[in-house]
Design a protein around this motif. Structure first.
Motif, PDB file in Angstrom:
ATOM      1  N   ALA A 254       6.699   5.829   3.899  1.00 56.16           N
ATOM      2  CA  ALA A 254       7.640   6.362   3.128  1.00 56.16           C
ATOM      3  C   ALA A 254       9.160   6.715   3.751  1.00 56.16           C
ATOM      4  CB  ALA A 254       7.271   7.771   2.571  1.00 56.16           C
TER       5      ALA A 254
ATOM      6  N   ALA B 116       1.119   4.216  -4.466  1.00 53.29           N
ATOM      7  CA  ALA B 116       2.423   3.912  -4.206  1.00 53.29           C
ATOM      8  C   ALA B 116       2.706   3.100  -2.962  1.00 53.29           C
ATOM      9  CB  ALA B 116       3.345   5.143  -4.080  1.00 53.29           C
ATOM     10  N   PRO B 117       3.640   2.120  -3.067  1.00 50.98           N
ATOM     11  CA  PRO B 117       4.662   1.930  -3.954  1.00 50.98           C
ATOM     12  C   PRO B 117       3.812   0.985  -5.203  1.00 50.98           C
ATOM     13  CG  PRO B 117       5.133   0.605  -2.017  1.00 50.98           C
ATOM     14  CD  PRO B 117       3.957   1.401  -1.637  1.00 50.98           C
TER      15      PRO B 117
ATOM     16  N   TYR C  98      12.041  -0.039  -2.665  1.00 50.93           N
ATOM     17  CA  TYR C  98      11.895   0.869  -3.770  1.00 50.93           C
ATOM     18  C   TYR C  98      12.764   2.047  -3.264  1.00 50.93           C
ATOM     19  CZ  TYR C  98       7.400  -1.689  -4.913  1.00 50.93           C
ATOM     20  OH  TYR C  98       6.468  -2.288  -5.310  1.00 50.93           O
TER      21      TYR C  98
ATOM     22  N   ASP D 295      14.182   6.043  -4.441  1.00 49.00           N
ATOM     23  CA  ASP D 295      14.036   7.186  -5.250  1.00 49.00           C
ATOM     24  C   ASP D 295      14.993   7.662  -6.115  1.00 49.00           C
ATOM     25  OD1 ASP D 295      15.812   8.511  -3.740  1.00 49.00           O
ATOM     26  OD2 ASP D 295      14.615   9.668  -2.241  1.00 49.00           O
TER      27      ASP D 295
ATOM     28  N   GLU E  21      12.968   4.690  -0.373  1.00 50.49           N
ATOM     29  CA  GLU E  21      11.707   5.247  -0.125  1.00 50.49           C
ATOM     30  C   GLU E  21      10.697   4.355   0.572  1.00 50.49           C
ATOM     31  OE1 GLU E  21       8.335   8.043  -2.374  1.00 50.49           O
ATOM     32  OE2 GLU E  21       9.785   6.906  -3.509  1.00 50.49           O
ATOM     33  N   PHE E  22      10.708   3.075   0.342  1.00 43.65           N
ATOM     34  CA  PHE E  22       9.823   1.997   0.847  1.00 43.65           C
ATOM     35  C   PHE E  22      10.570   0.767   1.158  1.00 43.65           C
ATOM     36  CE2 PHE E  22       6.938   4.644  -1.578  1.00 43.65           C
ATOM     37  CZ  PHE E  22       6.184   5.231  -0.457  1.00 43.65           C
TER      38      PHE E  22
ATOM     39  N   SER F 126       4.596  -6.390 -10.804  1.00 44.43           N
ATOM     40  CA  SER F 126       5.597  -5.877  -9.634  1.00 44.43           C
ATOM     41  C   SER F 126       6.695  -7.158  -9.092  1.00 44.43           C
ATOM     42  CB  SER F 126       4.977  -5.443  -8.235  1.00 44.43           C
ATOM     43  OG  SER F 126       4.194  -6.642  -7.818  1.00 44.43           O
TER      44      SER F 126
END
Length: 168
Positions: A18, A48-49, A98, A100, A106-107, A148
Motif C-alpha cells: 500500500a 485488496a486491491p 488503484y 484512494d 494506494e496500489f 477487474s
C-alpha cells in the motif's frame, strides 16, 4: 555462521504494497481451456486491491523468483492447476493502479501477463487469496460488471495470439 540481513529503509519502502514508492512486479496467468468456446480460469479476490472482483489468477513476484516461476506458483496456489502448456515468457504487460479517495496511488502493480493452455476445463480449487475459482467464456466475462480492470482486453489479446498460432 549465521548472517544478519539488514534491509535498508529505501528497500523496505519500495517493497510495501500500500502506498508504494515504485510499482511492484506481479504476474497474471491466462489459463485457457481448449473447450468450445474456450474457457478461462478466473478467481474472485478476497483481499485488496480488487477484493470481491473476478480477475486472472496471479500476484506479486517474490524477490529472487523468476517471472514464469511466479506465474506457475500463483496459478497453483489460487486454482490448484499444475499442468498445462506454458508459453515460455509473458506475452504482454498491464498496469493495475488503484487510487484512494484523495486521489493518491494506494496500489500500483506492473503485471507480466503469462499464458497456460489446458486441453480441458479441469476442476478448480480456490486457494491463497482467492475466495472462488471458476471457468468463464470470454463472452461471459465481457458481460460481467465485477471483473477487474484489463481482464477482457488481456483475454482478447491472448485469443488473437492463439488464432495467429503465436500462443499454444
Amino acid at each position: 555462521m549465521r548472517r544478519l540481513l539488514m534491509i535498508p529503509p529505501v528497500a523496505r519502502a519500495l517493497s510495501t504494497r500500500a502506498y508504494p514508492q515504485a510499482p511492484r512486479a506481479a504476474v497474471a496467468v491466462v489459463a485457457r481451456a481448449g473447450t468450445t468456446p474456450p474457457k478461462y480460469a478466473l478467481v474472485r479476490r478476497s483481499k485488496a486491491p480488487g477484493a470481491g472482483l473476478w480477475s486472472l489468477p496471479g500476484g506479486g513476484i517474490d524477490v529472487g523468483e523468476a517471472t514464469m516461476d511466479a506465474a506457475r506458483r500463483e496459478l497453483r496456489e489460487e486454482t490448484g492447476l499444475e499442468t498445462g502448456a506454458w508459453h515460455p515468457y509473458p506475452f504482454t504487460t498491464a498496469d493495475a493502479i488503484y487510487t484512494d479517495d484523495q486521489g493518491r496511488t494506494e496500489f500500483h502493480y506492473l503485471i507480466a501477463e503469462t499464458f497456460c493452455a489446458l486441453s480441458n476445463a479441469e476442476p478448480l480449487a480456490a486457494g491463497d487469496d482467492a475466495s472462488e475459482a471458476r471457468w468463464w467464456s470470454l463472452q461471459d466475462i465481457e458481460r460481467m460488471d465485477d471483473v477487474s480492470g484489463d481482464c477482457a482486453r488481456v483475454l482478447k489479446r491472448a485469443e488473437a495470439l492463439v488464432a495467429a498460432g503465436l500462443l499454444p
